[in-house]
Design a protein around this motif. Structure first.
Motif, mmCIF file in Angstrom:
data_model
loop_
_atom_site.group_PDB
_atom_site.id
_atom_site.type_symbol
_atom_site.label_atom_id
_atom_site.label_comp_id
_atom_site.label_asym_id
_atom_site.label_seq_id
_atom_site.Cartn_x
_atom_site.Cartn_y
_atom_site.Cartn_z
ATOM 1 N N PRO A 34 31.516 -4.209 -2.537
ATOM 2 C CA PRO A 34 31.272 -5.965 -2.764
ATOM 3 C C PRO A 34 32.401 -6.651 -2.892
ATOM 4 O O PRO A 34 32.437 -7.785 -2.341
ATOM 5 C CB PRO A 34 30.946 -5.413 -4.366
ATOM 6 C CG PRO A 34 30.312 -4.204 -4.525
ATOM 7 C CD PRO A 34 31.163 -3.156 -3.733
ATOM 8 N N GLN A 38 32.764 -10.157 -0.767
ATOM 9 C CA GLN A 38 33.091 -11.346 -1.527
ATOM 10 C C GLN A 38 34.223 -12.039 -0.639
ATOM 11 O O GLN A 38 34.902 -12.846 -1.240
ATOM 12 C CB GLN A 38 33.148 -11.154 -2.979
ATOM 13 C CG GLN A 38 31.827 -10.934 -3.384
ATOM 14 C CD GLN A 38 31.924 -10.552 -4.833
ATOM 15 O OE1 GLN A 38 32.719 -9.850 -5.169
ATOM 16 N NE2 GLN A 38 31.085 -11.402 -5.653
ATOM 17 N N MET A 78 25.045 -6.023 -3.815
ATOM 18 C CA MET A 78 25.895 -6.878 -5.131
ATOM 19 C C MET A 78 25.337 -6.535 -6.263
ATOM 20 O O MET A 78 25.844 -6.644 -7.328
ATOM 21 C CB MET A 78 25.849 -8.357 -4.782
ATOM 22 C CG MET A 78 26.722 -8.503 -3.336
ATOM 23 S SD MET A 78 28.600 -7.942 -3.539
ATOM 24 C CE MET A 78 29.318 -8.833 -4.727
ATOM 25 N N ARG A 106 30.784 -1.201 -9.025
ATOM 26 C CA ARG A 106 30.912 -2.577 -8.322
ATOM 27 C C ARG A 106 32.482 -3.077 -8.598
ATOM 28 O O ARG A 106 33.149 -3.531 -7.888
ATOM 29 C CB ARG A 106 30.021 -3.547 -8.690
ATOM 30 C CG ARG A 106 28.857 -3.329 -8.087
ATOM 31 C CD ARG A 106 27.552 -4.259 -8.017
ATOM 32 N NE ARG A 106 26.401 -3.879 -7.066
ATOM 33 C CZ ARG A 106 25.346 -3.046 -7.647
ATOM 34 N NH1 ARG A 106 25.481 -2.807 -8.845
ATOM 35 N NH2 ARG A 106 24.552 -2.858 -6.807
#
Length: 176
Positions: A34, A38, A78, A106
């Motif tokens: 993740p 991002q 996500m 995560r």
């Protein structure tokens, strides 16, 4: 077992360069941590996440993140709640659930700090479950069933013939 390809291919021009263009990523979205998606800072724990996806898929024999497009896959990485492997395949030792789920956390701080730390936990499960290489024929039979002859199932080693019978003739002829 050898993992030979994580799906990252290089073109001839990319082979000349050690660097990725700024703002671009290489790899498959379903295997990216993740924090990578991002565009945040990442370290070796991102690789642990990717390895966690591979482990989950090996244990369940299913793809973890599948979507109709890139946006779907990113959203799943996500947000999707990840089921313990043993709930997908009851024959998976519950001891492997915590390893797979920890690798798939995560939050990088919640993952294994390194691939070695993850490997140490996996080795502990192997010791606890008394896994032995002679179990390989049973595993091949579970995977490929009627595609194998009974004489091949009884073998304790993997031969090119066994791989060919299991539909992996390219591996057998190309040496993996």
């Amino acid at each position: 077992v050898k993992l030979l390809d994580f799906g990252i291919a290089k073109t001839a021009t990319e082979c000349m360069s050690e660097h990725t263009d700024e703002g671009t990523m290489k790899g498959k979205l379903a295997y990216m941590a993740p924090e990578r998606l991002q565009n945040e800072a990442f370290d070796a724990r991102s690789d642990v996440y990717s390895l966690g996806v591979v482990l989950w898929e090996m244990l369940t024999r299913k793809q973890l993140f599948r979507g109709k497009g890139m946006v779907d896959v990113i959203k799943q990485v996500m947000e999707q709640q990840i089921a313990p492997p043993s709930t997908v395949r009851p024959d998976v030792p519950v001891a492997l659930d915590s390893i797979a789920l920890r690798a798939l956390e995560r939050d990088p701080a919640m993952r294994f700090p390194s691939a070695q730390a993850m490997a140490d936990q996996l080795e502990e499960v192997v010791r606890e479950t008394s896994y032995q290489s002679r179990m390989l024929p049973d595993l091949l039979y579970d995977l490929f069933g009627s595609g194998l002859q009974s004489s091949q199932i009884a073998m304790s080693g993997v031969t090119p013939e066994l791989l060919a019978a299991a539909g992996a003739s390219e591996i057998a002829t190309n040496g993996g």
